[in-house]
Design an enzyme around this catalytic site. Sequence first.
Site, PDB file in Angstrom:
ATOM      1  N   PRO A  81       3.098 -11.507  -8.553  1.00 27.67           N
ATOM      2  CA  PRO A  81       3.905 -13.311  -8.524  1.00 27.67           C
ATOM      3  C   PRO A  81       1.983 -13.665  -8.244  1.00 27.67           C
ATOM      4  O   PRO A  81       1.388 -12.756  -7.098  1.00 27.67           O
ATOM      5  CB  PRO A  81       4.240 -13.198  -6.845  1.00 27.67           C
ATOM      6  CG  PRO A  81       4.889 -11.979  -6.812  1.00 27.67           C
ATOM      7  CD  PRO A  81       4.178 -10.912  -7.370  1.00 27.67           C
ATOM      8  N   CYS A  82       0.964 -14.549  -9.272  1.00 25.12           N
ATOM      9  CA  CYS A  82       0.132 -15.181  -8.891  1.00 25.12           C
ATOM     10  C   CYS A  82      -0.020 -16.266  -8.920  1.00 25.12           C
ATOM     11  O   CYS A  82      -1.484 -16.798  -9.059  1.00 25.12           O
ATOM     12  CB  CYS A  82      -0.973 -14.402  -9.495  1.00 25.12           C
ATOM     13  SG  CYS A  82      -0.433 -12.642 -10.488  1.00 25.12           S
TER      14      CYS A  82
END
Length: 346
Positions: A81-82
């Site tokens: 998750p970025c």
Amino acid sequence: MNNKPKVIDLFCGCGGLSQGFIDAGYNIILGIDKWQDAIETFNFNHKNSNGIVADLLTLSPETVSKNEKIDNVDVIIGGPPCQGFSIAGKRIVDDERNQLYKSFLHYVEFFKPKAFLMENVPNIMSIGKGAIKEQIIIDFEKIGYKMSNKILLASDYGVPQNRKRAFFVGLRDGSLFDFPEPTTPDNKITSMEAISDLPEHTLKDGESYSSDSKSNYQKQIRNGNKVVFNHQITEHKNKTIEIIAMVPDGGNYKSLPKELHSTRKVNIAWTRLNSNRPSFTIDTGHNHHFHYEFNRVPTARESARLQSFHDDFIFKKGKTSQLKQIGNAVPPLLAKEIAIKLKKHL
Ligand SMILES: C[S@@+](CC[C@H](N)C(=O)[O-])C[C@H]1O[C@@H](n2cnc3c(N)ncnc32)[C@H](O)[C@@H]1O
């Protein structure tokens, strides 16, 4: 199993990405995610894999290699998750929000697989005028990978959903990865083709289908199954049912009388699937998107169909959790197309 390419799936969730690789003939030796529910689903459906609950901020690849006795990995896949990427000028800085990406990078650096696949939201390509994308390429080139990247649209690959995702592929042999050509660019699967055989009412887990399959997609997605799981409907309040009943197939809040336009403060509210088109992007269960015909949100099984999970892929835990696991996933069919192409490089 022995001659199949060995894969580690980081941030594996319930295992949508893994499922595509399994269907393409890979061996997922390990999946890691910090979310217990998702790992329960992962382990239930991937009997030959080992899913473990762990925080990738703290679990090092050195420890994984030692504890799981893994020394040789062909491919690393995963979607760190970025969303919160922070940059300074053109560089991804070393702050907390970027640590999950850094952890993925560190795993690749440690295991040195022949290839890796990193998946993310499409806007990762454009934030900071492409600065994040460029930095990702530089980071992996530095550790010896030739990089390719592309945004793919799931409905181009037989998935009944217009979901876009960004993919980065790195190859250690120095060759460029050729992303798969669309398989269904002009004959996209519609939401009706995907779910019209599932009834308005709840089916208890393990109950038989209430009708025959009505499309080729349904026939394939049933995968020889005779019974249905995860088709528990959401009971809405009368007011909600009254409002959604006013929205036609494929419509949204704009079909409602003016005074109802702002009953929900998001512009995706009161949206119905369009029976003649692929679905919009399945979310993680926000109750804003409704069935094209029935006055309720799609069930977990209907959502899973729109994500191209076979009916024998069973989601564990409660309905809210199931919808989140499904909404988070990479559509297995899209993952499979990439995985098939990747095999030629291994
Ligand atoms: C987009 S989902 C992955 C979906 C998966 N690739 C699939 O196809 O089903 C991202 C996952 O990252 C996991 N995650 C977030 N932070 C994490 C951390 N610190 N350590 C391990 N997993 C984490 C979440 O629990 C979530 O399941």
